[in-house]
Design a protein around this motif. Sequence first.
Motif, PDB file in Angstrom:
ATOM      1  N   HIS A  56     -21.323 -49.484   3.755  1.00  0.00           N
ATOM      2  CA  HIS A  56     -23.117 -49.306   3.910  1.00  0.00           C
ATOM      3  C   HIS A  56     -22.865 -47.565   4.043  1.00  0.00           C
ATOM      4  N   VAL A  64     -22.801 -52.998   0.706  1.00  0.00           N
ATOM      5  CA  VAL A  64     -23.794 -53.096   0.376  1.00  0.00           C
ATOM      6  C   VAL A  64     -23.376 -53.555  -0.826  1.00  0.00           C
ATOM      7  N   THR A  84     -28.660 -56.706  -5.872  1.00  0.00           N
ATOM      8  CA  THR A  84     -28.096 -55.461  -4.403  1.00  0.00           C
ATOM      9  C   THR A  84     -28.839 -55.726  -3.351  1.00  0.00           C
ATOM     10  N   VAL A  85     -27.600 -56.733  -2.448  1.00  0.00           N
ATOM     11  CA  VAL A  85     -27.745 -57.529  -1.062  1.00  0.00           C
ATOM     12  C   VAL A  85     -26.986 -56.148  -0.097  1.00  0.00           C
ATOM     13  N   VAL A  86     -28.071 -56.482   1.175  1.00  0.00           N
ATOM     14  CA  VAL A  86     -27.445 -55.922   2.144  1.00  0.00           C
ATOM     15  C   VAL A  86     -27.068 -56.774   3.102  1.00  0.00           C
ATOM     16  N   SER A 123     -32.810 -53.766  -0.321  1.00  0.00           N
ATOM     17  CA  SER A 123     -31.770 -54.686  -0.220  1.00  0.00           C
ATOM     18  C   SER A 123     -32.571 -55.677  -0.464  1.00  0.00           C
TER      19      SER A 123
END
Length: 830
Positions: A56, A64, A84-86, A123
């Motif tokens: 990140h 990320v 996209t997933v944090v 996210s």
Amino acid sequence: MKVSLKWLSEYVEVPSNLKAFCDRLDLTGTGVEAVETLGATFEHVVTAQVLAKEPHPDSDHMWVCTVDVGACNLDEEGNPQPITVVCGAQNFEAGDHIVTALPGAELPGGVKIKKSKLRGVASCGMNCSARELGLSSDHSGIMILPEDAPVGVPYAEYAQLTDMVLDLEITPNRPDCLSMVGMAREVGAMYRIPYRNPLNSMAEKMQPVREGRAIDSTVSITIPEPDRCPRYTVRIIRGVKVGPSPDWLVERLASIGQRSVNNVVDVTNYILFLFGQPLHSFDLAKVRNAHGYANIMVRAAEEGEHLETLDGVDRVLTPDMTVIATPDAGPIALAGVMGGAATEVDEGTTEILLEAATFCPGRTSRTSRNLGLFSESSMRYERGVDDHGIDVRSAAACALIVEVAGGEVVYAITNNEGLVDAWPKKTEPKQLQFRISRFCQMMGANIPRAIVVEILKRLGCAVEDNEGDRLQVVAPTFRPDLEREIDLYEEVLRLWGMDRIPATLPGGRGRFGTRTAAALANDIVVATLRASGLNDTMTYSFADPADMERLGMTFEAGVLPVELINPLNSAQSVMRQSIIPGLLRSVAYNQARGVSDVQLFEMGTVFSTAEGRKKPKERQKVAGVLAGSLQRAGWNTAPVQLDFFDAKGVVENLVRELALFKVRFAPLSSEEAPFLQPGRAASIVAGGTALGWVGEIHPRACEAFEAKGPVAAFELDLGALQKSRNAARPYVDVPSFPPIEIDQAFVVDEDVTAERMGQVIKSAGGKLLESVQLFDVFRDEEKVGPGKKSMAFKLVFRSPERTLTSDEVEKAVAKLQTKVQGATGAEVRG
């Protein structure tokens, strides 16, 4: 009890037609409260694969991730597009297969997933750990799936979590059905198919290791009062490693609404639901003394003893409670209810003392209710746990603990099972007879002998069939409800099918039946209330002891509620003293579900007792509640809110249909009826007999029962109604001569009631006065004076013999005015 059909099907063939299966369960006495589809909570939760993992830009511990969720996310052209997933977890790499919750998912605990920004980066979901999915307590990182796991598949489908779960109402006399094996046996008997008991195969896996110190030289059991604990057994498992449970065990418990704790505790819960045998695991190191010895005592608690239970609450104990104790540590568990925090199994535990026992149902129930402490174990112990087979069920639990947590079972010098067993009070099986001819005669059907024998055997009974009229039956000890021959009749009949018994009329010569006067009166009451727009209902006769306080209803000194010795729960521990609380709960239940117009009535029994009374006093009452409106809103009409006068009108309908005479509605003060609205409450009296009351429930009482007011209500004594009822109303011929109507207004003091005025006018009017009706009340300080009101009445004069003249009526009115003025201080208003 919740029953997973997926789990149940491992032991018995479950019918494919779910509705027919549920109907069959209802007919055989096992009520189906609800059917739940498991896996629905994992909507929008899918299997996925991490394509890329980048640091990140604005965090030193977040990542990320580019996550492939297959066809669960498409671009404008309809092609799969990664999201996209944090993520803050550290235990994964690019290429790993994981579980991802997409926007719109709702996870256990009410966590809702939506698109968000985490430190400036968008996210579109969340990578999930096992704990976030409610599958275990493991929160060390996100779930990593096998490399061959598919991508973009609903997780519930992938993990085979989709399941149908039945919420069953098990009656208190059937403790054997509080287990998967018990329900498998029941289903097998219902459909006359075999079932498989997994007990033997599980127990065979346990082989005590004959090394080190034997359990006999480590543990002893003392039971001073066998009535408190008929049987108590322990085993020791050493070298265990406490940690997360395997997926299959987590899945099994999750299917019936149980959350995973750790592998050891999960096994005890698994055995509890599988066999109906509560178990408790102690950390042996916290139980034994300085010499390495554990002297277990099952005894009465001492007055004022304390025990901190597993829920972290310090409990004050009384001698009526049974505890598990040691001479050094004192109480370490509440027998049959909950263990103590001081001996809890935790991550540092390496040696386990496993308890398998049975305790007195009555004492367990009272302990649970007095402390407000309810558990799956206490529910089974208070209904009765079979003391036979405890050793085998305990062995199965040990085998499973060794399988999932490692370790080895300590051997015993006195036996090959590694068991210390104290069994001071053994339950002996009931020896019963079954007379085939008597059974068929009583049931009204010729059920084949072979079917009778088969049903009894499938229920677990041992049957000696000598081809005669009598069967010798030995009831299994796990069925404490089979005590008499008639109990066996009931079992055979319910499984053969009560719906298959042909309907017949009882025979007899020269006999005829008739309804009693009380029954006829009750019929009139029911018909009248239905005609008045009320629906008949039925509420529980068991009540919460706090109901009368919530309602604000008081009773004369010395009148006490009837307490139950063995209540089902603390909210149903006394017999009701009034029907109104149950009806108010019904009003609240309907209102909470969008039904605002609720008009109900119930006929039933209320109970009371007094100090020294041997038997409770029972009275039959009828009560009703009216909330909302009797009519729906129309384009040209608005709904009219029901109030005191509507309830009073219903009571007046009853008065008319029962032909009650000299009925009065007397105002009730706030002191006399604190549960009713002041000024909108009245007692009802017929002659000298009190019938009951009518009024609007006080807002405080409505709020206490979560009902939205106003709620008008009444409660009448059926015995008083029956006593005051007349067989018929006097016959009045159709009038042959015309009436003369006079409107007469009187100015009276504010405290003069319409009832008082009506009584005086009727008395003063003589035989010519046919009826009196109040049609207007007027208040104005300038026109009628302060503290005064004008009451206008319609007076109808008629003679049954001739047409009245004006002079006769004028004289009668003048005489009436004089008497009313003298009796009430009224002034004639022109």
